[in-house]
Write a protein that holds these residues in place. Structure first.
Motif, mmCIF file in Angstrom:
data_model
loop_
_atom_site.group_PDB
_atom_site.id
_atom_site.type_symbol
_atom_site.label_atom_id
_atom_site.label_comp_id
_atom_site.label_asym_id
_atom_site.label_seq_id
_atom_site.Cartn_x
_atom_site.Cartn_y
_atom_site.Cartn_z
ATOM 1 N N HIS A 108 -2.138 -6.870 -8.523
ATOM 2 C CA HIS A 108 -3.546 -7.122 -8.229
ATOM 3 C C HIS A 108 -3.651 -7.558 -6.778
ATOM 4 N N PHE A 109 -4.175 -6.675 -5.947
ATOM 5 C CA PHE A 109 -4.326 -6.936 -4.519
ATOM 6 C C PHE A 109 -2.993 -7.353 -3.881
ATOM 7 N N ASP A 110 -1.971 -6.592 -4.202
ATOM 8 C CA ASP A 110 -0.666 -6.782 -3.564
ATOM 9 C C ASP A 110 -0.460 -5.667 -2.548
ATOM 10 N N TRP A 111 0.064 -4.579 -2.991
ATOM 11 C CA TRP A 111 0.212 -3.388 -2.166
ATOM 12 C C TRP A 111 0.017 -2.176 -3.064
ATOM 13 N N HIS B 67 2.130 -4.753 4.620
ATOM 14 C CA HIS B 67 2.814 -3.619 4.013
ATOM 15 C C HIS B 67 2.640 -2.408 4.928
ATOM 16 N N TYR C 15 2.888 1.991 5.346
ATOM 17 C CA TYR C 15 2.840 3.290 4.687
ATOM 18 C C TYR C 15 3.185 4.383 5.690
ATOM 19 N N LEU D 185 4.288 4.429 0.230
ATOM 20 C CA LEU D 185 4.708 3.063 0.537
ATOM 21 C C LEU D 185 6.083 3.061 1.191
ATOM 22 N N TYR E 94 7.067 -3.170 1.737
ATOM 23 C CA TYR E 94 6.143 -4.075 1.077
ATOM 24 C C TYR E 94 6.579 -5.516 1.277
ATOM 25 N N GLN F 163 -0.967 -2.574 6.486
ATOM 26 C CA GLN F 163 -2.039 -2.960 5.557
ATOM 27 C C GLN F 163 -1.835 -4.403 5.131
ATOM 28 N N TYR G 102 -4.342 -8.017 3.346
ATOM 29 C CA TYR G 102 -5.537 -8.441 2.627
ATOM 30 C C TYR G 102 -6.337 -9.335 3.565
ATOM 31 N N TYR H 113 -8.719 -5.066 0.880
ATOM 32 C CA TYR H 113 -7.628 -4.569 1.704
ATOM 33 C C TYR H 113 -8.139 -4.193 3.097
#
Lengths: 119, 111
Positions: free
Chosen positions: A102-105, B36, B38, B48, B51, B91, B93, B100
């Motif tokens: 959940h809203f990680d990657w 993270h 990509y 990905l 991470y 990327q 949060y 994101y």
């Protein structure tokens, strides 16, 4: 193996509506948050919306808030994006992506479905 | 609209090391949220690559590594190969945006 297959894209007129779907398989769909990410032609990635595993929490980018609605049907392992009042700037390849939790990657992505908004 | 800033392009000869920076702010990377990375090969969906700042998913070569410090992060590619030519995105949060955020993207060219 995780599989995400988007559908529903196409050509739509300005101010029109479109509903995207993403069929998921290979994992316990209801346990994971899911996102929509879009990429305009020749441009970078833009996160659009996310939904929790249960569907009880939804999140939107400011650019689509009030116009797009994300939802999911956990009984059918399917994610949706209802897009209303479409603008030219919504033209993009729309990817469905699975969140690690959940809203990680975003650990798995579909191949995308193209939405073209025409005047 | 991207909140995270990356250089538009970097290049290097085969075998060389290149790095890509990703600069954020106090509401995303600086707030402690993980970064993270990509990789997007031409005509394909993003994949990905890194991470949790510096972890590689299974199958990603150890030529790729990530780091994070303060309001920035970096991706390093060592032993550059022709098939590393791709677009790379960071990327994180963002607590102000409640969602994101992606970097502006960096195109890696192998000379």
């Amino acid at each position: 193996e995780v599989q995400l297959v988007e559908s529903g894209g196409g050509l739509v007129q300005l101010e029109g509506s479109l509903r995207l779907s993403c069929a998921a398989s290979g994992f316990t769909f209801s346990s994971y948050a899911m996102s929509w990410v879009r990429q305009a032609p020749g441009k970078g990635l833009e996160w659009v919306s996310a939904i929790s595993g249960s569907g009880g929490s939804t999140y939107y980018a400011d650019s689509v808030k009030g116009r797009f609605t994300i939802s999911r049907d956990n009984s059918k392992n399917t994610l949706f994006l209802q897009m209303n009042s479409l603008r030219a700037e919504d033209t993009a390849l729309y990817y469905c992506a699975k969140d690690y939790l959940h809203f990680d990657w975003l650990d798995n992505w579909g191949q995308g479905t193209l939405v073209t908004v025409s005047s | 609209q991207s909140v995270l800033t990356q250089p538009p392009s970097v290049s290097g000869a085969p075998g060389q090391r290149v790095t890509i920076s990703c600069t954020g702010s106090s509401s995303n990377i600086g707030a402690g949220y993980d970064v993270h990375w990509y990789q997007q090969l031409p005509g394909t969906a993003p994949k990905l690559l890194i991470y949790g700042n510096n972890n590689r998913p299974s199958g990603v070569p150890d030529r790729f590594s990530g780091s994070k410090s303060g309001t920035s992060a970096s991706l390093a590619i060592t032993g550059l190969q022709a098939d590393d030519e791709a677009d790379y995105y960071c990327q994180s949060y963002d607590s102000s945006l409640t969602g994101y955020v992606f970097g502006t993207g960096t195109k890696v060219a192998v000379l």
